[in-house]
Design a protein around this motif. Structure first.
Motif, PDB file in Angstrom:
ATOM      1  N   ALA A 147       0.838  -1.199   0.000  1.00 14.52           N
ATOM      2  CA  ALA A 147       0.000   0.000   0.000  1.00 14.52           C
ATOM      3  C   ALA A 147       0.870   1.245   0.000  1.00 14.52           C
ATOM      4  O   ALA A 147       1.938   1.275   0.611  1.00 14.52           O
ATOM      5  N   LEU A 148       0.398   2.270  -0.702  1.00 11.40           N
ATOM      6  CA  LEU A 148       1.049   3.582  -0.730  1.00 11.40           C
ATOM      7  C   LEU A 148       0.064   4.624  -0.238  1.00 11.40           C
ATOM      8  O   LEU A 148      -1.117   4.603  -0.590  1.00 11.40           O
ATOM      9  N   THR A 149       0.541   5.555   0.585  1.00 12.51           N
ATOM     10  CA  THR A 149      -0.247   6.713   0.996  1.00 12.51           C
ATOM     11  C   THR A 149       0.635   7.948   0.889  1.00 12.51           C
ATOM     12  O   THR A 149       1.871   7.854   0.874  1.00 12.51           O
ATOM     13  N   LEU A 150       0.008   9.120   0.823  1.00 11.61           N
ATOM     14  CA  LEU A 150       0.734  10.383   0.771  1.00 11.61           C
ATOM     15  C   LEU A 150       0.575  11.085   2.114  1.00 11.61           C
ATOM     16  O   LEU A 150      -0.531  11.208   2.631  1.00 11.61           O
ATOM     17  N   ILE A 151       1.691  11.551   2.682  1.00 11.38           N
ATOM     18  CA  ILE A 151       1.652  12.274   3.948  1.00 11.38           C
ATOM     19  C   ILE A 151       2.340  13.622   3.780  1.00 11.38           C
ATOM     20  O   ILE A 151       3.192  13.789   2.910  1.00 11.38           O
ATOM     21  N   GLU A 152       1.952  14.571   4.610  1.00  8.67           N
ATOM     22  CA  GLU A 152       2.561  15.904   4.594  1.00  8.67           C
ATOM     23  C   GLU A 152       3.172  16.199   5.957  1.00  8.67           C
ATOM     24  O   GLU A 152       2.518  16.024   6.994  1.00  8.67           O
ATOM     25  N   ARG A 153       4.430  16.640   5.935  1.00  5.45           N
ATOM     26  CA  ARG A 153       5.140  16.974   7.159  1.00  5.45           C
ATOM     27  C   ARG A 153       5.988  18.218   6.920  1.00  5.45           C
ATOM     28  O   ARG A 153       6.795  18.250   5.995  1.00  5.45           O
ATOM     29  N   GLY A 154       5.799  19.236   7.745  1.00  5.32           N
ATOM     30  CA  GLY A 154       6.637  20.420   7.677  1.00  5.32           C
ATOM     31  C   GLY A 154       6.675  21.094   6.321  1.00  5.32           C
ATOM     32  O   GLY A 154       7.708  21.623   5.918  1.00  5.32           O
ATOM     33  N   GLY A 155       5.568  21.078   5.597  1.00  4.52           N
ATOM     34  CA  GLY A 155       5.502  21.717   4.290  1.00  4.52           C
ATOM     35  C   GLY A 155       5.992  20.847   3.142  1.00  4.52           C
ATOM     36  O   GLY A 155       5.995  21.291   1.995  1.00  4.52           O
ATOM     37  N   SER A 156       6.413  19.621   3.420  1.00  5.61           N
ATOM     38  CA  SER A 156       6.858  18.693   2.380  1.00  5.61           C
ATOM     39  C   SER A 156       5.904  17.505   2.307  1.00  5.61           C
ATOM     40  O   SER A 156       5.247  17.154   3.302  1.00  5.61           O
ATOM     41  N   ALA A 157       5.844  16.888   1.134  1.00  2.42           N
ATOM     42  CA  ALA A 157       4.989  15.714   0.940  1.00  2.42           C
ATOM     43  C   ALA A 157       5.868  14.488   0.707  1.00  2.42           C
ATOM     44  O   ALA A 157       6.956  14.583   0.132  1.00  2.42           O
ATOM     45  N   PHE A 158       5.367  13.338   1.150  1.00  2.00           N
ATOM     46  CA  PHE A 158       6.114  12.090   1.056  1.00  2.00           C
ATOM     47  C   PHE A 158       5.192  10.966   0.605  1.00  2.00           C
ATOM     48  O   PHE A 158       3.979  10.989   0.877  1.00  2.00           O
ATOM     49  N   VAL A 159       5.778   9.985  -0.061  1.00  2.00           N
ATOM     50  CA  VAL A 159       5.097   8.719  -0.324  1.00  2.00           C
ATOM     51  C   VAL A 159       5.500   7.753   0.789  1.00  2.00           C
ATOM     52  O   VAL A 159       6.690   7.496   0.986  1.00  2.00           O
ATOM     53  N   ARG A 160       4.531   7.249   1.495  1.00  2.00           N
ATOM     54  CA  ARG A 160       4.794   6.239   2.530  1.00  2.00           C
ATOM     55  C   ARG A 160       4.377   4.881   1.971  1.00  2.00           C
ATOM     56  O   ARG A 160       3.246   4.719   1.495  1.00  2.00           O
ATOM     57  N   ALA A 161       5.288   3.915   2.030  1.00  2.00           N
ATOM     58  CA  ALA A 161       5.041   2.591   1.475  1.00  2.00           C
ATOM     59  C   ALA A 161       4.981   1.543   2.586  1.00  2.00           C
ATOM     60  O   ALA A 161       5.770   1.575   3.532  1.00  2.00           O
ATOM     61  N   ARG A 162       4.023   0.620   2.440  1.00  2.00           N
ATOM     62  CA  ARG A 162       3.867  -0.487   3.377  1.00  2.00           C
ATOM     63  C   ARG A 162       3.805  -1.802   2.607  1.00  2.00           C
ATOM     64  O   ARG A 162       3.450  -1.823   1.425  1.00  2.00           O
ATOM     65  N   HIS A 163       4.104  -2.882   3.293  1.00  2.00           N
ATOM     66  CA  HIS A 163       3.933  -4.210   2.700  1.00  2.00           C
ATOM     67  C   HIS A 163       3.819  -5.229   3.825  1.00  2.00           C
ATOM     68  O   HIS A 163       4.572  -5.172   4.802  1.00  2.00           O
ATOM     69  N   GLU A 164       2.864  -6.155   3.680  1.00  2.00           N
ATOM     70  CA  GLU A 164       2.661  -7.170   4.712  1.00  2.00           C
ATOM     71  C   GLU A 164       3.911  -8.003   4.962  1.00  2.00           C
ATOM     72  O   GLU A 164       4.114  -8.503   6.075  1.00  2.00           O
ATOM     73  N   ASP A 165       4.722  -8.175   3.922  1.00  2.00           N
ATOM     74  CA  ASP A 165       5.915  -9.007   4.049  1.00  2.00           C
ATOM     75  C   ASP A 165       7.167  -8.203   4.388  1.00  2.00           C
ATOM     76  O   ASP A 165       8.295  -8.667   4.165  1.00  2.00           O
ATOM     77  N   ALA A 166       6.982  -7.015   4.940  1.00  2.00           N
ATOM     78  CA  ALA A 166       8.129  -6.180   5.317  1.00  2.00           C
ATOM     79  C   ALA A 166       9.045  -6.943   6.274  1.00  2.00           C
ATOM     80  O   ALA A 166       8.573  -7.636   7.185  1.00  2.00           O
ATOM     81  N   PRO A 167      10.358  -6.847   6.081  1.00  2.00           N
ATOM     82  CA  PRO A 167      11.292  -7.542   6.982  1.00  2.00           C
ATOM     83  C   PRO A 167      11.080  -7.188   8.449  1.00  2.00           C
ATOM     84  O   PRO A 167      11.197  -8.064   9.324  1.00  2.00           O
ATOM     85  N   THR A 168      10.766  -5.930   8.741  1.00  2.00           N
ATOM     86  CA  THR A 168      10.563  -5.529  10.138  1.00  2.00           C
ATOM     87  C   THR A 168       9.378  -6.261  10.758  1.00  2.00           C
ATOM     88  O   THR A 168       9.363  -6.529  11.971  1.00  2.00           O
TER      89      THR A 168
END
Length: 315
Positions: A147-168
């Protein structure tokens, strides 16, 4: 001789009084009630710990993060391939094209790649919401595992990526806690802030944002008064970000979080440090955790709640 006898008499009276104090029978019902309260408190804390773990390891929990990518250009190709401008660590080589224009965002999937938007199949170009809105859009891929979502922090935008099989997530080693102790559930007083008051909160990326604060929470420990500035936790509750003398010495070095209930009409509340928990940054490098404000760094050791997380070093 009389002086000696007088002293002995006084000593004997004091000894008998002391013996009377130590030999006074203890109320068994009071002792049983205290034991029941301790058992109930430990059980309630355990339920909270189990809920906390379940949220953390959920398919869309913090452990599933696989990337945080700043949006720097008007157009970015996204995928795991070498030519992708925003390169994912998991997923298809070519996922699609992200376009931005003055705060508006759109996504066009790569032909032949299955992508969903908030659970519905995407056939062409779609608009995306960021987390500055009520809820960010969710672009799903890898049959819903990613899954991808867009987040905004401190006037900048980011793509946040998730995956069920993430190593963490796959290598999660569990959370360690200090022993549950009722004396770390403390009575506190809420001190309201002036209307419109804000608190400068820095995040782990180095950005600082002025955040509205409803006030502060004050409590006493061993005769010393301590104060924690609060952030609105929603529905009248309070969110506390703090560091203490265990930070970097048993607990996470950047501090911990604590949710507090809404104060009563008299301004009183209880805060339970047994439920102090690590920020997402203790588990992943792809979170944007807010850090404790200067006034919330306590000259006090709080050996309660979550200890520092130690990740697995092997698969």
């Amino acid at each position: 001789m009389l002086r000696w006898r007088h002293c002995c008499t006084i000593g004997l009276v004091a000894l008998l009084a002391a013996c009377g104090e130590t030999s006074a029978p203890e109320d068994p019902s009071a002792r049983a009630d205290a034991a029941r309260r301790d058992v109930m408190f430990s059980a309630q804390t355990r339920v909270w710990q189990d809920t906390r773990r379940a949220e953390l390891v959920a398919p869309d929990g913090w452990l599933s993060l696989i990337g945080l990518h700043r949006i720097e250009l008007k157009s970015h190709f996204i995928g795991s391939g070498e030519t992708a401008g925003i390169r994912l660590s998991m997923g298809p080589d070519k996922l699609g094209l992200l376009q931005s224009d003055d705060g508006a965002y759109a996504f066009t999937p790569e032909r032949g790649v299955a992508v969903t938007l908030d659970g519905a199949p995407v056939r062409g170009r779609v608009s995306l919401r960021t987390d500055a809105d009520a809820a960010p859009s969710v672009l799903g891929f890898d049959e819903g595992k990613g899954a991808l979502t867009l987040i905004e922090r401190g006037g900048s935008a980011f793509v946040r990526a998730r995956h069920e099989d993430a190593p963490t997530r796959r290598r999660f080693t569990g959370i360690e806690y200090w022993p549950t102790a009722r004396d770390w559930q403390v009575d506190a007083e809420f001190v309201p802030a002036a209307a419109g008051a804000t608190l400068p909160i820095a995040n782990i990326l180095g950005m600082v944002e002025d955040t509205p604060t409803p006030g502060s929470v004050a409590f006493e420990r061993d005769g010393t008064r301590y104060t924690l500035q609060a952030i609105d936790g929603g529905d009248g509750t309070l969110f506390l970000i703090f560091a203490d003398r265990t930070s970097g010495h048993g607990s996470y070095s950047a501090g911990r979080y604590l949710d507090a209930p809404a104060p009563g009409s008299d301004g009183r509340l209880q805060i339970d440090f047994n439920r102090a928990y690590n920020p997402p940054c203790a588990f992943t490098a792809f979170a944007t955790c807010p850090l404790p404000p200067a006034g919330n760094r306590l000259d006090l050791a709080i050996p309660a709640g979550e200890k520092v997380y130690v990740p697995a070093t092997t698969v």
